[in-house]
Write an enzyme that holds these catalytic residues in place. Sequence first.
Site, mmCIF file in Angstrom:
data_model
loop_
_atom_site.group_PDB
_atom_site.id
_atom_site.type_symbol
_atom_site.label_atom_id
_atom_site.label_comp_id
_atom_site.label_asym_id
_atom_site.label_seq_id
_atom_site.Cartn_x
_atom_site.Cartn_y
_atom_site.Cartn_z
ATOM 1 N N LYS A 190 12.098 -11.373 -0.467
ATOM 2 C CA LYS A 190 12.417 -11.654 -1.869
ATOM 3 C C LYS A 190 12.526 -10.300 -2.562
ATOM 4 O O LYS A 190 11.528 -9.695 -2.933
ATOM 5 C CB LYS A 190 11.304 -12.497 -2.491
ATOM 6 C CG LYS A 190 11.744 -13.442 -3.601
ATOM 7 C CD LYS A 190 12.215 -12.779 -4.865
ATOM 8 C CE LYS A 190 11.098 -12.234 -5.724
ATOM 9 N NZ LYS A 190 11.658 -11.408 -6.839
ATOM 10 N N GLU A 266 0.503 -3.618 -1.578
ATOM 11 C CA GLU A 266 0.711 -2.204 -1.912
ATOM 12 C C GLU A 266 1.021 -2.182 -3.400
ATOM 13 O O GLU A 266 2.089 -2.629 -3.821
ATOM 14 C CB GLU A 266 1.889 -1.617 -1.121
ATOM 15 C CG GLU A 266 1.831 -1.860 0.381
ATOM 16 C CD GLU A 266 0.640 -1.231 1.070
ATOM 17 O OE1 GLU A 266 0.140 -0.200 0.571
ATOM 18 O OE2 GLU A 266 0.187 -1.773 2.092
ATOM 19 N N CYS A 301 5.345 4.921 -7.346
ATOM 20 C CA CYS A 301 3.945 4.460 -7.313
ATOM 21 C C CYS A 301 2.984 5.639 -7.248
ATOM 22 O O CYS A 301 1.904 5.592 -7.808
ATOM 23 C CB CYS A 301 3.733 3.520 -6.135
ATOM 24 S SG CYS A 301 4.246 4.224 -4.562
ATOM 25 N N GLU A 400 -0.754 2.487 -15.762
ATOM 26 C CA GLU A 400 0.439 2.993 -15.076
ATOM 27 C C GLU A 400 1.642 2.804 -15.993
ATOM 28 O O GLU A 400 1.968 1.685 -16.375
ATOM 29 C CB GLU A 400 0.650 2.213 -13.777
ATOM 30 C CG GLU A 400 1.821 2.725 -12.971
ATOM 31 C CD GLU A 400 2.056 1.928 -11.690
ATOM 32 O OE1 GLU A 400 1.972 0.684 -11.725
ATOM 33 O OE2 GLU A 400 2.339 2.559 -10.658
HETATM 34 P P1 NAD Z 1 6.187 -6.344 -10.086
HETATM 35 O O1 NAD Z 1 4.804 -6.608 -9.614
HETATM 36 O O2 NAD Z 1 6.554 -6.730 -11.453
HETATM 37 O O3 NAD Z 1 7.221 -7.096 -9.123
HETATM 38 C C1 NAD Z 1 7.216 -6.892 -7.729
HETATM 39 C C2 NAD Z 1 7.847 -8.090 -7.052
HETATM 40 O O4 NAD Z 1 7.024 -9.231 -7.280
HETATM 41 C C3 NAD Z 1 9.226 -8.457 -7.582
HETATM 42 O O5 NAD Z 1 10.058 -8.846 -6.515
HETATM 43 C C4 NAD Z 1 8.921 -9.627 -8.495
HETATM 44 O O6 NAD Z 1 10.015 -10.509 -8.657
HETATM 45 C C5 NAD Z 1 7.800 -10.299 -7.749
HETATM 46 N N1 NAD Z 1 6.963 -11.190 -8.569
HETATM 47 C C6 NAD Z 1 6.699 -11.102 -9.902
HETATM 48 N N2 NAD Z 1 5.918 -12.132 -10.288
HETATM 49 C C7 NAD Z 1 5.664 -12.879 -9.191
HETATM 50 C C8 NAD Z 1 4.928 -14.086 -8.953
HETATM 51 N N3 NAD Z 1 4.274 -14.718 -9.932
HETATM 52 N N4 NAD Z 1 4.901 -14.570 -7.694
HETATM 53 C C9 NAD Z 1 5.538 -13.945 -6.685
HETATM 54 N N5 NAD Z 1 6.272 -12.823 -6.853
HETATM 55 C C10 NAD Z 1 6.329 -12.282 -8.099
HETATM 56 O O7 NAD Z 1 6.444 -4.802 -9.815
HETATM 57 P P2 NAD Z 1 7.785 -3.970 -10.098
HETATM 58 O O8 NAD Z 1 7.900 -3.731 -11.557
HETATM 59 O O9 NAD Z 1 8.919 -4.573 -9.379
HETATM 60 O O10 NAD Z 1 7.438 -2.612 -9.340
HETATM 61 C C11 NAD Z 1 6.671 -1.596 -9.891
HETATM 62 C C12 NAD Z 1 5.274 -1.583 -9.304
HETATM 63 O O11 NAD Z 1 5.337 -1.405 -7.892
HETATM 64 C C13 NAD Z 1 4.440 -0.431 -9.811
HETATM 65 O O12 NAD Z 1 3.155 -0.888 -10.142
HETATM 66 C C14 NAD Z 1 4.375 0.519 -8.608
HETATM 67 O O13 NAD Z 1 3.266 1.366 -8.597
HETATM 68 C C15 NAD Z 1 4.368 -0.441 -7.476
HETATM 69 N N6 NAD Z 1 4.767 0.198 -6.219
HETATM 70 C C16 NAD Z 1 3.803 0.420 -5.278
HETATM 71 C C17 NAD Z 1 4.134 1.048 -4.070
HETATM 72 C C18 NAD Z 1 3.096 1.259 -2.994
HETATM 73 O O14 NAD Z 1 3.471 1.530 -1.850
HETATM 74 N N7 NAD Z 1 1.806 1.156 -3.291
HETATM 75 C C19 NAD Z 1 5.447 1.451 -3.844
HETATM 76 C C20 NAD Z 1 6.401 1.213 -4.839
HETATM 77 C C21 NAD Z 1 6.051 0.571 -6.016
#
Ligand code: NAD
Length: 496
Positions: A190, A266, A301, A400
Amino acid sequence: MPLSLAVWEQRAKSMSIETRAFINGQYTAAVSGETFNCISPIDGRLLGKVVSCDLADAELAVGNARATFESGVWSHLAPIKRKEVMIRFADLIQTHGEELALLETLDMGKPIGDSLSVDIPGASRAIRWNGEAIDKIYDEVAATSHDQLGLITREPIGVVAAIVPWNFPLLMTCWKLGPALASGNSVILKPSEKSPLTALRLAQLAIEAGIPAGVFNVLPGFGHTAGKALALHMDVDTLVFTGSTRIAKQLMIYAGESNMKRVWLEAGGKSPNIVFADAPDLQAAAEAAASAIAFNQGEVCTAGSRLLVEHSIKDKFLPLVVEALKAWKPGNPLDPATNVGALVDTQHLSSVLGYIQTGQAEGAKLVAGGKRTLEETGGVYVEPTIFDGVSNTMKIAREEIFGPVLSVIAFDDVEEAVHIANDSVYGLAAAVWTSNLSRAHRVAKALRAGSVWINQYDGGDMTAPFGGFKQSGNGRDKSLHAFDKYTELKATWIKL
Ligand code: NAD
Ligand code: MN
């Protein structure tokens, strides 16, 4: 010679963009027929109407993925055969690199130069590395008594759902796909609703490489629809996620409310970059501090978003950072000379600008940037920004921001530096700049972070695990440790 802005623009206009879901080897509409608009943050252009999946599509995809897994067409294939397919898949990502890079840049706004040099090669490497590894990993024989044989084996876990973010869409996808596919699972991906395009193209390349239909499926859609349906599904064995800490916590709840699927997370970060007065090269440290917050528009991240500077050098060091940040200028992401692109969308822009306002209201001192820019393009750009005089209790030091906004915090001694660094709910990464070898090691050990960099920011490749302590997540991507997420451990006892 890199391709010119004009060539990229021409290609962007003439390319056909796949917008449909991919289930059981076929591109398809959603059962509901719903779509959502995919808008480029470069200039607001509409890239396409992407299929919006929901529960009914998740049912179809999980059913097919389960049947494919049980058929053994991929899961029972000899590792050496899966390896050959994975390597072909990696090659195809490379040969389609320019097309994938263009899609990534149009969709989420990162500079084309970064898509070409970081995202696409990194994605290909992740598939290749795991493919190459899979016929070199052996199981174990237990230290049993004479009349017993104990086999300790790893088996693919079954149906894997992978939910990924938009900041490195293809790269985060391939960090999961590499070990998931290599170990024989069926996968339903997804992608983020903010960046679905490269994943949809990738699905076709997987088929071309020889990955059987039904092994790799892509469900574009929103988190609360497609994502939630997968997370609550009773027949998904493992859920692997990269994204925010807020959603990560929600996924653990979904797993508890459904089938106790394994959940590997992650999540976010607020990483400290600690510069001691005895740093070997202050100029290098300043340039690294600038790139740590400006690269990928700060949408990283592991962004070095808290710059901890020893008091005695702050007046000398901060101007070097301000100067170094001037080299990071927002521009058209399709221009190969651009090093700061567009933020992913206007919603995220509002959030980043909101934090900049908060920083000022909290009494931090704005010393660079702070404003939206290039508004006349119709795109979503913000100036790289520095706040001085930040205290670690301020919101801009605790939350963040996920944009190019740096908080500078002064400290007096090693103890205080470590205390501030660890005073965060996050624990993803940290960096230490010092000439003192034993101090470097002592501080590295004291830092509660999954990655620590000494006299550099952001080192790493496929050979080392990557992930977080505390609320930055559990489990690790990359390295052989990542296979833990995609396999079950079995003990088989044979009476001799
Ligand atoms: P997000 O948590 O908003 O979304 C991530 C994914 O989760 C998306 O595909 C989104 O559609 C999905 N999602 C959202 N709500 C959901 C639900 N209720 N049920 C299931 N899936 C759901 O994050 P984002 O804005 O896409 O990404 C940014 C974040 O990602 C930042 O916090 C960043 O630090 C983190 N990140 C972490 C790493 C790592 O390796 N630790 C790497 C890259 C990004
Ligand atoms: Mn997009």
